[in-house]
Design an enzyme around this catalytic site. Structure first.
Site, PDB file in Angstrom:
ATOM      1  N   SER A  31       0.826  -1.214   0.000  1.00 19.41           N
ATOM      2  CA  SER A  31       0.000   0.000   0.000  1.00 19.41           C
ATOM      3  C   SER A  31       0.857   1.259   0.000  1.00 19.41           C
ATOM      4  CB  SER A  31      -0.922   0.008   1.212  1.00 19.41           C
ATOM      5  OG  SER A  31      -0.177  -0.154   2.400  1.00 19.41           O
ATOM      6  N   ASN A 118      -1.708  -2.504  13.439  1.00 20.44           N
ATOM      7  CA  ASN A 118      -3.168  -2.383  13.444  1.00 20.44           C
ATOM      8  C   ASN A 118      -3.641  -1.132  14.185  1.00 20.44           C
ATOM      9  OD1 ASN A 118      -2.938  -4.785  12.153  1.00 20.44           O
ATOM     10  ND2 ASN A 118      -3.832  -6.050  13.785  1.00 20.44           N
ATOM     11  N   HIS A 164     -41.379  22.270  -9.140  1.00 24.32           N
ATOM     12  CA  HIS A 164     -41.501  21.417 -10.337  1.00 24.32           C
ATOM     13  C   HIS A 164     -40.870  22.081 -11.559  1.00 24.32           C
ATOM     14  CE1 HIS A 164     -44.572  19.367  -7.890  1.00 24.32           C
ATOM     15  NE2 HIS A 164     -44.968  20.587  -7.603  1.00 24.32           N
ATOM     16  N   SER A 285     -16.134  24.835 -27.678  1.00 22.15           N
ATOM     17  CA  SER A 285     -16.365  23.576 -28.378  1.00 22.15           C
ATOM     18  C   SER A 285     -15.405  23.518 -29.555  1.00 22.15           C
ATOM     19  CB  SER A 285     -17.821  23.545 -28.860  1.00 22.15           C
ATOM     20  OG  SER A 285     -17.922  22.707 -29.996  1.00 22.15           O
ATOM     21  N   LYS A 291     -19.906  28.372 -28.772  1.00 26.01           N
ATOM     22  CA  LYS A 291     -20.181  27.758 -27.472  1.00 26.01           C
ATOM     23  C   LYS A 291     -19.245  28.187 -26.358  1.00 26.01           C
ATOM     24  CE  LYS A 291     -22.200  24.028 -27.085  1.00 26.01           C
ATOM     25  NZ  LYS A 291     -23.439  23.502 -26.590  1.00 26.01           N
ATOM     26  N   ASN A 293     -19.064  26.414 -22.685  1.00 28.58           N
ATOM     27  CA  ASN A 293     -19.723  25.371 -21.900  1.00 28.58           C
ATOM     28  C   ASN A 293     -19.357  25.462 -20.414  1.00 28.58           C
ATOM     29  OD1 ASN A 293     -20.895  24.281 -24.201  1.00 28.58           O
ATOM     30  ND2 ASN A 293     -19.063  23.073 -24.656  1.00 28.58           N
ATOM     31  N   GLU A 298     -20.507  21.348 -14.464  1.00 29.24           N
ATOM     32  CA  GLU A 298     -20.877  20.008 -14.944  1.00 29.24           C
ATOM     33  C   GLU A 298     -19.987  18.929 -14.333  1.00 29.24           C
ATOM     34  OE1 GLU A 298     -22.301  19.853 -19.361  1.00 29.24           O
ATOM     35  OE2 GLU A 298     -20.849  21.467 -19.171  1.00 29.24           O
ATOM     36  N   TYR A 325      -9.020  -6.646  13.339  1.00 30.79           N
ATOM     37  CA  TYR A 325      -8.468  -6.103  12.097  1.00 30.79           C
ATOM     38  C   TYR A 325      -8.454  -7.158  10.992  1.00 30.79           C
ATOM     39  CZ  TYR A 325      -5.297  -4.266   8.599  1.00 30.79           C
ATOM     40  OH  TYR A 325      -4.771  -3.840   7.417  1.00 30.79           O
ATOM     41  N   GLN A 330      -7.162  -2.155   4.512  1.00 30.88           N
ATOM     42  CA  GLN A 330      -6.158  -1.403   3.751  1.00 30.88           C
ATOM     43  C   GLN A 330      -6.815  -0.690   2.551  1.00 30.88           C
ATOM     44  OE1 GLN A 330      -2.035  -2.810   3.396  1.00 30.88           O
ATOM     45  NE2 GLN A 330      -2.436  -3.042   1.217  1.00 30.88           N
ATOM     46  N   LYS A 333      -8.184   3.380   2.142  1.00 28.95           N
ATOM     47  CA  LYS A 333      -7.425   4.617   1.938  1.00 28.95           C
ATOM     48  C   LYS A 333      -7.719   5.325   0.631  1.00 28.95           C
ATOM     49  CE  LYS A 333      -4.188   2.935   5.119  1.00 28.95           C
ATOM     50  NZ  LYS A 333      -5.032   1.713   5.233  1.00 28.95           N
TER      51      LYS A 333
END
Ligand code: ARG
Length: 477
Positions: A31, A118, A164, A285, A291, A293, A298, A325, A330, A333
């Protein structure tokens, strides 16, 4: 074990192992390439442990001094990039311990007395996360301040409030932004609550059952600024509920960000034209030259899915694990790290996108969202946003609410067929719907009249909104 033997530890853990790990298994189980970012917490935890071991007479003062010296050098090596991380040494803990032993000999080997990886890793993750929560709290404050700044300039700007996604009633743009301030304030509260449970000490739990050495766990907790010690060793080494809770709080925060993102995207579209964000948060674009964007909102909306995914990963990781443990942990993370990174970047970018950047020359913030008040107001004038106000007006003249509701429905129908707003219907026409209607009706049919009339606590009347801004300013400092 000589330091030479410690280097070869994973080739065969001890005399018990008859063959070394294959390269694939080493890579699969290691790790270090992601958990090395815990190095500061690892050293901090080790120093607190060593200090306590010395105070309890479990190691000598000279060992303690050697450990301090060695750790200071290791910190310098890691900071400068000179430290050699070894996959063979599996994780951040073994890498640092092996280097310490190389540097200071036997004192390095005594550090692990009364400790296991541990309880060490559980402590490191908690210490690290505590620090990150504090940084995130600061970023949440910045974002709230940015929203309050924009709100303050737009108390009297009116846009249609939707239910709505249909025009419902007019609201102050400041009021709309302050709704997000409330959400982010709750996110900060949630994180503060998670911090309390994160900030407890597993060290002293050792591998799972506690240890035979006379450790002073409270002393270590105090050194590390923790609020207390985990009271059950099996639980202390094994549960990652604090990480799950954190990721849940982060997910909610991202969900709030995604709602704001969605509104920015709508408001920026040609059909709304309510706001503009600075060009640096947008892209063009490759095919359509016109454009611009809204990539940042987003992406933030998309990254919300990623953080929620991390929550699913962590909660599923924990499910069904027997005490104590297990190596499964592990895997906590990478989702946790990525959650922190994604949330921090997103909050930072949103604070700047909303509030702008400080121009050191003028001391002013520049380039925050630009508001098109006329477009908002024009939109609020479509869709009969003051119909409820007309109903309330009739109620005040003595009509039961349901009758008033029905009367206004007829008025809206008439306005629709004349292709005009309620406020544009002549008084004689309005009186045809109910004789009690007088020319003061035009006060309530105006957007501003409608706004000011909603003067209850938490309502959109400018007086209420100003009071809320003052409250937030006071709270945010
Ligand atoms: N790298 C491990 C982790 O992240 C440290 C703990 C290892 N403990 C063990 N008994 N193998 O969880």
């Amino acid at each position: 074990m000589s330091s030479n033997q410690l280097d070869k530890k994973t080739e065969a853990w001890s005399a018990l192992f008859s063959e070394p790990m294959s390269e694939l298994v080493k890579r699969y189980t290691a790790s270090v390439f992601f958990d090395k970012r815990l190095w500061q917490a690892d050293i901090q935890g080790s120093l607190a442990h060593a200090e306590m071991l010395a105070a309890q007479g479990i190691i000598g003062q000279s060992d303690h001094a050697d450990i301090q010296r060695g750790m200071a050098q290791i910190a310098r090596e890691i900071e400068s990039g000179a430290f050699e991380w070894k996959l063979d040494l599996e994780d951040v803990h073994l890498n640092i311990e092996a280097r310490l032993t190389q540097l200071v000999g036997d004192a390095g080997k005594r550090l692990h007395t009364g400790r296991s990886r541990n309880d060490q890793v559980a402590t490191d993750v908690r210490l690290w996360l505590r620090g990150e929560i504090d940084l995130i709290d600061g970023l949440l404050t910045d974002l709230q301040r940015a929203l309050v700044d924009v709100a303050e300039k737009n108390v009297d700007v009116i846009l249609p409030g939707f239910t709505h996604l249909q025009v419902a009633q007019p609201v102050s743009f400041a009021h709309h932004l302050l709704a997000y301030v409330e959400m982010f304030a709750r996110d900060a509260e949630r994180l503060a609550d998670v911090r309390r449970r994160t900030n407890r000490l597993p060290l002293g739990s050792a591998a799972l059952a506690g240890t035979t050495y006379p450790l002073d766990r409270e002393r270590v907790a105090k050194t590390l600024g923790m609020e207390g010690v985990c009271q059950n060793s099996l639980d202390g080494v094994s549960d990652r509920d604090f990480a799950i809770e954190f990721t849940a709080a982060a997910s909610l925060c991202m969900v709030h960000i995604s709602r704001l993102s969605e509104e920015l995207i709508l408001w920026m579209s040609q059909n709304f034209g309510f706001v503009k964000i600075a060009d640096r948060f947008t892209t063009g674009s490759s095919i359509m030259p016109q454009k611009k964007n809204p990539d940042v909102p987003e992406l933030a909306r998309g990254k919300t899915g990623r953080v929620v995914g991390h929550l699913m990963a962590l909660i599923t990781l924990m499910k069904g694990q027997p005490l104590a443990y297990n190596k499964d942990n592990q895997e906590d993370k990478e989702p946790l790290f990525d959650t922190v990174d994604t949330l921090k970047d997103t909050l930072r970018i949103f604070a700047e996108m909303v509030g702008g950047q400080l121009n050191p020359a003028t001391g002013q913030k520049e380039g925050g969202i630009a508001v098109n008040a006329a477009a908002m107001e024009a939109a609020a004038n479509k869709g009969y946003a003051t119909a409820t106000d007309l109903a309330d007006y009739l109620v005040k003249k003595g009509l039961p609410f349901r009758d008033a509701h029905e009367t206004v429905a007829h008025a809206v129908k008439a306005a629709t067929s004349h292709n005009c707003d309620l406020s544009e219907l002549p008084l004689a026409v309005l009186q045809g719907f109910h004789p009690s209607i007088d020319k003061d009706v035009y006060d309530v049919l105006s957007l501003r009249g409608s706004l000011s009339a909603r003067n209850t606590l938490g309502g959109t009347a400018p007086a209420q909104v100003r009071a809320q801004i003052a409250r937030h300013r006071n709270r945010l400092g």
